[in-house]
Design an enzyme around this catalytic site. Structure first.
Site: not given
Ligand code: PMV
Length: 310
Positions: A86, A133
């Site tokens: 998501s 994250d």
């Molecule tokens: O979509 P998500 O919640 O996995 O967020 C990924 C964020 C990125 O910058 C695209 C990848 C990262 O590891 O920073």
């Protein structure tokens, strides 16, 4: 050793800097009031949600048990308020809650150790990652990642010739609405897509440079409480993410629907589906506009706790 221990960790939204942060550039992220919960108890063999654990199907858990656990088999129960794919950091929150609960089983939770271990879990499972994250899910509140260590420094991680200095970030009160497309945005393949584009295109590399400037400008706007400017930067960031090829029709539809009632709007997380966020002082109108375009709206509460024993 306690009999059953329960630990939770929050999901996140990225205000500015997703994808460029994977290349060692800055990013700003906030923890949100949707959490991943993990509870553990000693058992005769490994179970996951009542079923015998098959480690090959759960790369994050396999990695953590191999590297961060020396005890016996565990009955693992996972519960998430964050849909997978998501864009709201569900796999990071899983990593943080799981490694946090392993630590809590044998002592205390140590923030920087959880953040480091969870980053390694994400990196191993996705083939590449930044610590944005996992750091915000561990720490809670808000964080900013920069190239150099500054005020309110939390920890610095290095990997594959990149360096991320993670700092606590105090943010003004602001209203954010998430719009979930309902489409699974697979982070690993999207990271590979951007990396391939970056390697072969000077334009992609310039776009990542521009994203760095936008995030740093956003830090100033946040500091001054200038939400109008922050919103404009978010919308510009969305256009750059589109150039990198990680937006999609459904995300663009929700961003466009939110814009008339917002300071700015953009996809958040990896893209390819997943979610967008809007910065607004008219959250009900944004929610209705998202609903009308087939998305699932959700008013975000920020300033929430990071990893914690329940
Ligand atoms: O979509 P998500 O919640 O996995 O967020 C990924 C964020 C990125 O910058 C695209 C990848 C990262 O590891 O920073």
């Amino acid at each position: 050793m306690t009999s059953r221990i329960s630990v939770s960790a929050p999901g996140k939204v990225i205000l500015l800097g997703e994808h460029s942060v994977v290349f060692g550039r800055p990013a700003i992220a906030l923890a949100i009031n949707k959490r991943f919960n993990c509870s553990l108890a000693p058992a005769s063999e490994y179970y996951l949600n009542g079923i015998s654990l098959e480690p090959s199907r759960h790369p994050h858990i396999r990695h953590a048990l191999k590297h961060y656990w020396e005890g016996g088999p565990l009955d693992i129960r996972l519960h998430s308020e964050l849909p997978s794919g998501s864009g709201l950091g569900s796999s990071a929150a899983l990593s943080v809650a799981f490694v946090g609960s392993l630590q809590a089983m044998s002592g205390n939770i140590i923030e920087n150790k959880v953040a480091k271990a969870a980053f390694e879990m994400e990196y191993a499972a996705q083939g590449r990652a930044s610590p944005v994250d996992t750091s915000v899910s561990t720490h809670g509140g808000g964080i900013i990642i920069t190239r150099e260590e500054g005020l309110n420094h939390l920890w610095t991680f290095e990997k594959a010739e990149k360096r991320w200095c993670v700092h606590d970030l105090q943010v003004p009160t602001m209203t954010l609405v998430v719009g979930y497309t309902g489409i699974n945005g697979p982070t690993g393949p999207l990271l590979t897509k951007v990396k391939n584009y970056y390697d072969k295109s000077g334009f992609a590399r310039e776009t990542i440079d521009d994203m760095e400037n936008i995030t740093l400008e956003g830090q100033n706007a946040l500091h001054k409480g200038d939400l109008e400017h922050l919103g404009r930067l978010m919308t510009r960031n969305h256009k750059m993410l589109s150039i990198l090829g990680v937006s999609c029709n459904e995300l663009n539809k929700l961003v466009n629907a939110a814009m008339p009632y917002s300071y700015g709007a953009k996809l958040t997380g990896a893209g390819g589906g997943g979610s967008m966020i809007a910065l607004t002082d008219r959250p009900d109108e944004v929610c209705n506009a998202i609903l009308r375009r087939g998305g699932t709206p959700y008013k975000v509460l920020t300033g929430v706790a990071g990893v914690k024993v329940e």
